[in-house]
Design a protein around this motif. Structure first.
Motif, PDB file in Angstrom:
ATOM      1  N   THR A  70      48.903  26.841  41.605  1.00 32.35           N
ATOM      2  CA  THR A  70      47.679  27.371  40.686  1.00 32.35           C
ATOM      3  C   THR A  70      47.684  26.839  39.208  1.00 32.35           C
ATOM      4  O   THR A  70      48.359  26.940  38.558  1.00 32.35           O
ATOM      5  CB  THR A  70      47.455  28.934  40.775  1.00 32.35           C
ATOM      6  OG1 THR A  70      48.048  29.462  41.996  1.00 32.35           O
ATOM      7  CG2 THR A  70      46.392  29.590  40.055  1.00 32.35           C
ATOM      8  N   HIS A  86      40.363  22.260  42.041  1.00 32.09           N
ATOM      9  CA  HIS A  86      41.187  23.425  42.427  1.00 32.09           C
ATOM     10  C   HIS A  86      40.806  23.546  43.906  1.00 32.09           C
ATOM     11  O   HIS A  86      39.705  23.786  44.274  1.00 32.09           O
ATOM     12  CB  HIS A  86      40.907  24.628  41.670  1.00 32.09           C
ATOM     13  CG  HIS A  86      41.439  24.551  40.139  1.00 32.09           C
ATOM     14  ND1 HIS A  86      41.866  25.479  39.663  1.00 32.09           N
ATOM     15  CD2 HIS A  86      41.441  23.400  39.355  1.00 32.09           C
ATOM     16  CE1 HIS A  86      42.425  25.097  38.378  1.00 32.09           C
ATOM     17  NE2 HIS A  86      42.267  23.681  38.115  1.00 32.09           N
ATOM     18  N   CYS A 109      42.496  25.417  47.883  1.00 31.14           N
ATOM     19  CA  CYS A 109      43.716  26.244  48.815  1.00 31.14           C
ATOM     20  C   CYS A 109      43.552  25.862  49.915  1.00 31.14           C
ATOM     21  O   CYS A 109      42.358  25.951  50.721  1.00 31.14           O
ATOM     22  CB  CYS A 109      43.228  27.842  48.435  1.00 31.14           C
ATOM     23  SG  CYS A 109      44.696  28.649  49.330  1.00 31.14           S
ATOM     24  N   VAL A 146      45.777  35.545  37.498  1.00 34.91           N
ATOM     25  CA  VAL A 146      46.133  35.833  38.607  1.00 34.91           C
ATOM     26  C   VAL A 146      46.429  37.417  38.823  1.00 34.91           C
ATOM     27  O   VAL A 146      45.966  38.073  39.827  1.00 34.91           O
ATOM     28  CB  VAL A 146      47.745  35.291  38.821  1.00 34.91           C
ATOM     29  CG1 VAL A 146      48.549  35.928  40.225  1.00 34.91           C
ATOM     30  CG2 VAL A 146      47.489  33.709  39.208  1.00 34.91           C
ATOM     31  N   ALA A 183      47.773  26.520  47.351  1.00 31.59           N
ATOM     32  CA  ALA A 183      47.147  26.299  46.298  1.00 31.59           C
ATOM     33  C   ALA A 183      47.514  24.977  45.424  1.00 31.59           C
ATOM     34  O   ALA A 183      48.500  24.678  45.396  1.00 31.59           O
ATOM     35  CB  ALA A 183      47.086  27.415  45.252  1.00 31.59           C
ATOM     36  N   VAL A 243      43.269  31.901  44.395  1.00 33.34           N
ATOM     37  CA  VAL A 243      44.238  32.953  44.296  1.00 33.34           C
ATOM     38  C   VAL A 243      43.989  34.001  45.465  1.00 33.34           C
ATOM     39  O   VAL A 243      45.064  34.349  46.319  1.00 33.34           O
ATOM     40  CB  VAL A 243      44.737  33.458  43.054  1.00 33.34           C
ATOM     41  CG1 VAL A 243      45.452  34.684  43.159  1.00 33.34           C
ATOM     42  CG2 VAL A 243      45.209  32.386  42.158  1.00 33.34           C
ATOM     43  N   THR A 277      53.031  29.544  39.174  1.00 35.25           N
ATOM     44  CA  THR A 277      52.204  29.132  37.910  1.00 35.25           C
ATOM     45  C   THR A 277      52.699  27.931  37.316  1.00 35.25           C
ATOM     46  O   THR A 277      52.186  27.381  36.139  1.00 35.25           O
ATOM     47  CB  THR A 277      51.753  30.110  36.944  1.00 35.25           C
ATOM     48  OG1 THR A 277      53.160  30.707  36.437  1.00 35.25           O
ATOM     49  CG2 THR A 277      51.228  31.362  37.595  1.00 35.25           C
ATOM     50  N   PHE A 306      41.982  28.417  36.770  1.00 33.36           N
ATOM     51  CA  PHE A 306      41.599  28.563  38.168  1.00 33.36           C
ATOM     52  C   PHE A 306      40.345  29.370  38.142  1.00 33.36           C
ATOM     53  O   PHE A 306      39.489  29.535  39.047  1.00 33.36           O
ATOM     54  CB  PHE A 306      42.270  29.051  39.280  1.00 33.36           C
ATOM     55  CG  PHE A 306      42.880  30.715  39.072  1.00 33.36           C
ATOM     56  CD1 PHE A 306      42.276  31.314  39.978  1.00 33.36           C
ATOM     57  CD2 PHE A 306      43.860  31.140  38.212  1.00 33.36           C
ATOM     58  CE1 PHE A 306      42.850  32.701  39.860  1.00 33.36           C
ATOM     59  CE2 PHE A 306      43.930  32.238  38.128  1.00 33.36           C
ATOM     60  CZ  PHE A 306      43.697  33.263  38.862  1.00 33.36           C
TER      61      PHE A 306
END
Length: 408
Positions: free
Chosen positions: A303, A225, A227, A31, A280, A319, A96, A307
């Protein structure tokens, strides 16, 4: 045709938010790096000044705050408000862990004075992070998932194995209880009643979900994954294969490949649309080769640690998409890159166990040119050094405890 460039709001910082003690976390370092490389100021909640995350050249500032997850939520909210005031301008929090994601969602109104947050239904992250809650949600929306049971007594716990057979998977039931009163240290596979009794000794039944085990020879591990933007726009969705984990078969991802899977992406996209999810997320699936169904195993409303495996040709990951969306910036479109991800110090023992158990050479043992490494990179070497020191110390400590002392 010229590809759209990422144009972040460099006046809006990001804050890495975590609840609990896990200093050796490559996802947090990812991140910091992915936003810091864009010129976005990144702050982080860290356990101490020498965590790998605190050593990153891309970190603007660290807030040393040791939390355990046993604190009253009001105390944790107060901590975030204190940090937000210290930063001095609205920032984008990036969770996280599930506890941090739940905290941010349930206290969004209080935290909005200092943080930009997706408008997710406040109770939704807690529901999705709950293993029993997710199972019920999957049934409600017709999303396939492995069979699961929540025993209400020790007799019921033993009856699951006796009636449905072994192996079985044990998981901590709720996000917060896994820190306050963990039933198991991590997702655990038990292969008989003896192992079940060892994992869950007789007495009060712990907060545990018992889940159907899908053997590796009859299933494939897949991950999505994604968002979901703050305005309900079409979500950014990535798909890939999970090749190995540590502990093998039931732990954190140590080797994975980014692979486009339109069918799975459509399933994840539609599920999140019906839920009204924002922000996310990291979803774990298993393709059951017996019936050809993708079965949702976990929905992490934050997240995921790996990722950075997923990125579009325009340089967008989840992110970056989260920060762009919450600051009103355009998220450039583009297909996902096909590449690999590896956590070297954990993947080598995982590969060795796979070779021993299955009698075959594991996939992707050696990193490719396109491999995204969790720790080691040329432009930010110190987190890898910090992780090497901590990892070596942890291994040495375990060896000392395992070897009996002489003279006693």
């Amino acid at each position: 045709m010229t590809q759209a460039r990422i144009e972040p709001d460099r006046a809006t910082p990001a804050l890495l938010v975590k609840v609990g003690h896990y200093p050796q976390h490559h996802g947090g370092v990812g991140v910091i790096r992915t936003l810091g490389r864009l010129g976005v100021p990144v702050y982080a909640v860290v356990e101490d000044r020498w965590t790998p995350a605190a050593l990153s050249r891309y970190l603007t500032g660290a807030f040393v705050r040791r939390t355990s997850g046993t604190e009253d939520p009001a105390e944790l909210v107060g901590l975030l408000l204190e940090i937000g005031a210290a930063i001095g301008r609205p920032s984008v929090p990036v969770a996280t862990d599930d506890e941090a994601a739940v905290l941010l969602a349930e206290h969004a109104e209080e935290l909005s004075a200092h943080f930009l947050l997706p408008k997710v239904p406040p109770a939704l992250p807690r529901l999705l992070a709950s293993k029993a809650g997710l199972f019920e949600v999957c049934r409600r929306y017709g999303v396939p998932s492995p069979a699961a049971w929540v025993p209400q007594g020790y007799g019921e716990l033993l009856a699951v194995g006796r009636e449905h057979g072994y192996p079985l998977v044990l998981k901590n039931l709720e996000a917060w209880t896994r820190l306050r009163a963990p039933a198991v240290r991590h997702t655990t596979v038990v292969r008989g009643e003896t192992e079940l009794r060892a994992a869950c000794p007789p007495g009060e039944v712990p907060s545990v979900l018992v889940q159907e085990y899908l053997p590796p020879e009859l299933a494939q591990d897949w991950i999505t994954h994604l968002c979901c933007g703050p305005d309900g726009a079409e979500p950014l969705v990535f798909t890939g294969r999970k090749l190995r984990s540590w502990p093998p078969g039931a732990g954190v991802t140590t080797r994975a490949q980014s692979l486009p899977n339109p069918e799975l992406a459509a399933m994840a996209r539609e599920f999140c649309r019906r839920l009204g999810y924002r922000g996310a997320a990291d979803l774990d699936w298993r393709l059951d080769l017996r019936d050809g169904q993708y079965k949702l195993v976990d929905f992490n409303p934050r997240t995921g640690a790996q990722f950075r495996l997923f990125q579009t040709v325009t340089g967008v990951d989840v992110v970056r998409a989260l920060h762009l969306g919450l600051t009103g910036r355009q998220v450039p479109e583009g297909p996902q890159l096909v590449r690999s991800f590896g956590v070297g110090q954990l993947d080598l023992p995982s590969a060795a166990v796979t070779c021993w158990r299955e009698g075959r050479l594991p996939q992707d043992v050696l990193p490719r040119a396109s491999t995204e490494r969790s720790w080691l990179c040329r432009d930010d070497p110190l987190p890898a050094v910090g992780e090497a020191v901590r990892f070596t110390g942890a291994v040495a400590g375990r060896l000392r405890r395992a070897v009996p002392r002489s003279g006693r």
